[in-house]
Design an enzyme around this catalytic site. Structure first.
Site, PDB file in Angstrom:
ATOM      1  N   ASP A  75      -0.584   7.050   5.445  1.00 21.82           N
ATOM      2  CA  ASP A  75      -0.623   5.597   5.254  1.00 21.82           C
ATOM      3  C   ASP A  75      -2.047   5.172   5.637  1.00 21.82           C
ATOM      4  O   ASP A  75      -2.800   5.919   6.262  1.00 21.82           O
ATOM      5  CB  ASP A  75       0.423   4.952   6.191  1.00 21.82           C
ATOM      6  CG  ASP A  75       0.240   3.473   6.346  1.00 21.82           C
ATOM      7  OD1 ASP A  75       0.179   2.782   5.308  1.00 21.82           O
ATOM      8  OD2 ASP A  75       0.119   2.999   7.486  1.00 21.82           O
ATOM      9  N   ASP A  83      -3.242   1.241   6.428  1.00 22.86           N
ATOM     10  CA  ASP A  83      -3.356   0.133   7.406  1.00 22.86           C
ATOM     11  C   ASP A  83      -2.490   0.395   8.636  1.00 22.86           C
ATOM     12  O   ASP A  83      -1.290   0.564   8.519  1.00 22.86           O
ATOM     13  CB  ASP A  83      -2.959  -1.186   6.736  1.00 22.86           C
ATOM     14  CG  ASP A  83      -3.966  -1.575   5.672  1.00 22.86           C
ATOM     15  OD1 ASP A  83      -3.553  -1.817   4.538  1.00 22.86           O
ATOM     16  OD2 ASP A  83      -5.172  -1.586   5.967  1.00 22.86           O
TER      17      ASP A  83
HETATM   18  C1  XBP Z   1      -0.268  -2.622   4.804  1.00 24.22           C
HETATM   19  C2  XBP Z   1       0.005  -3.779   3.927  1.00 24.22           C
HETATM   20  C3  XBP Z   1      -1.101  -4.384   3.115  1.00 24.22           C
HETATM   21  C4  XBP Z   1      -2.174  -4.981   4.034  1.00 24.22           C
HETATM   22  C5  XBP Z   1      -3.021  -6.001   3.300  1.00 24.22           C
HETATM   23  O1  XBP Z   1      -0.469  -1.516   3.955  1.00 24.22           O
HETATM   24  O2  XBP Z   1       1.146  -4.194   3.846  1.00 24.22           O
HETATM   25  O3  XBP Z   1      -0.524  -5.401   2.332  1.00 24.22           O
HETATM   26  O4  XBP Z   1      -1.522  -5.699   5.093  1.00 24.22           O
HETATM   27  O5  XBP Z   1      -3.634  -5.385   2.176  1.00 24.22           O
HETATM   28  P1  XBP Z   1      -0.132   0.019   4.470  1.00 24.22           P
HETATM   29  P2  XBP Z   1      -3.548  -6.111   0.733  1.00 24.22           P
HETATM   30  O6  XBP Z   1       0.944   0.510   3.512  1.00 24.22           O
HETATM   31  O7  XBP Z   1      -1.440   0.753   4.330  1.00 24.22           O
HETATM   32  O8  XBP Z   1       0.336  -0.049   5.909  1.00 24.22           O
HETATM   33  O9  XBP Z   1      -3.898  -7.566   0.953  1.00 24.22           O
HETATM   34  O10 XBP Z   1      -4.550  -5.386  -0.133  1.00 24.22           O
HETATM   35  O11 XBP Z   1      -2.127  -5.908   0.287  1.00 24.22           O
HETATM   36 MG    MG Z   2       0.629   0.837   7.659  1.00 21.78          MG
END
Ligand code: XBP
Ligand code: MG
Length: 240
Positions: free
Chosen positions: A8, A10
Site C-alpha cells: 500500500d 498512503d
Molecule cells: C489512501 C487513500 C487516498 C489518499 C488521497 O490510499 O484513500 O485516497 O487519502 O489520495 P492508500 P487521492 O490505498 O494508499 O492507503 O486524493 O489521490 O485519492
Molecule cells: Mg494506506
C-alpha cells in the site's frame, strides 16, 4: 511460496495523509470554497477511500449548497485536480519521506529476489511523485506493477485493486504478501485472498485489524514471518 510483496502507499510507504489533508485545504482555498478539513474531521473522512469519493461524501454530509448547479462530478474533479497538483508540489519539495525501515525492507526484498508491486487508492500521479522523490529518476525499476487510483472503479475496501495487482503479476494470492496501514486496505487485500501485515499509521492506530497475519507496533523491529513452507521467506526487519 512467497514470491511477491504488494505495498500500500498512503500510511504504509510513507505517512502521507497530513500532506494530503493540507493539499485538500489548499485546493479548497484556491477554489474559493469555505471548507477546511481539520485533523478530527479528516480522521472521519478517511473512512472513505479515494480523494474524489471523500469530497463527494463531505458534500453529501455537510455542504450540498456549495455545489454549483449542473455537473457535480465536474466540480469535484476540478477540486481534486487542484488538490493533486498541490500534493505533488509538496512531495517534490521533500515534505513526504518514507517511514523508518521501508527503504531497507524494499532493498532486502529485492536482494532476496521478491517481486514488488503497489496497490493503492491514491492517484498514480501521487505514487510517481513519491517514488521520484524517494529514488530519483531510476524509480521505475523498483516496483514491477503499480496499480493506483482510478485503475479500478470500486476502491478499497473492495478487493479490486489487489485483484488487478495479482492479475498483472500473474500470481495466485497465496504466493503474495500485502503490507497495509488501514482497515480499508486490510479488507481489500484479504478479500482478494492475500495474507496481510499491518503497520498502523497516524490515522489508523485505533482501527480493528483482526484479519491481519501480523500487526507491527511503532518503534519495534519485527520480521515478516517465514511461513513454514517458505524456507526462503523474507526475514527483513522493518521499524514501523
Ligand atoms: C489512501 C487513500 C487516498 C489518499 C488521497 O490510499 O484513500 O485516497 O487519502 O489520495 P492508500 P487521492 O490505498 O494508499 O492507503 O486524493 O489521490 O485519492
Ligand atoms: Mg494506506
Amino acid at each position: 511460496m512467497l514470491k511477491a510483496i504488494i505495498f500500500d502507499v498512503d500510511g504504509t510507504l510513507a505517512e502521507t495523509e497530513e500532506v494530503h489533508r493540507k493539499a485538500f485545504n489548499l485546493a479548497f482555498k484556491t477554489c474559493a470554497l469555505p471548507w477546511n478539513w481539520n485533523r478530527a474531521l479528516y480522521q472521519q473522512l478517511l473512512q472513505v477511500a479515494g480523494g474524489k469519493e471523500r469530497i463527494r461524501y463531505f458534500i453529501d454530509q455537510y455542504d450540498v449548497e456549495s455545489v454549483p448547479v449542473g455537473n457535480p462530478d465536474r466540480f469535484i474533479h476540478e477540486i481534486h485536480r487542484e488538490k493533486t497538483a498541490c500534493y505533488a508540489r509538496m512531495v517534490a519539495n521533500g515534505e513526504v519521506v518514507f517511514r523508518p525501515g521501508v527503504r531497507q525492507l524494499i532493498s532486502d526484498a529485492i536482494e532476496r529476489g521478491y517481486r514488488l508491486a503497489i496497490a493503492t487508492t491514491t492517484s498514480l500521479t501521487n505514487v510517481n511523485a513519491l517514488l521520484q522523490s524517494a529514488y530519483g529518476s531510476e524509480y521505475s525499476g523498483i516496483f514491477e506493477v503499480i496499480c493506483a487510483g482510478d485503475a479500478v472503479t470500486r476502491k478499497k475496501p473492495a478487493p479490486d485493486i489487489y485483484l488487478l495487482a495479482l492479475e498483472m503479476l500473474d500470481l495466485p494470492a497465496e504466493d503474495c504478501l500485502a503490507i497495509e496501514d488501514s482497515r480499508n486496505g486490510l479488507l481489500s487485500s484479504t478479500r482478494a485472498g492475500i495474507a496481510t501485515v499491518i503497520t498502523p499509521s497516524i490515522y489508523t492506530s485505533d482501527q480493528c485489524f483482526d484479519e491481519a497475519v501480523l500487526i507491527t507496533e511503532r518503534g519495534r523491529t519485527w520480521q515478516i514471518p517465514c511461513r513454514p513452507k517458505d524456507r526462503a521467506g523474507i526475514g527483513a526487519k522493518f521499524h514501523p
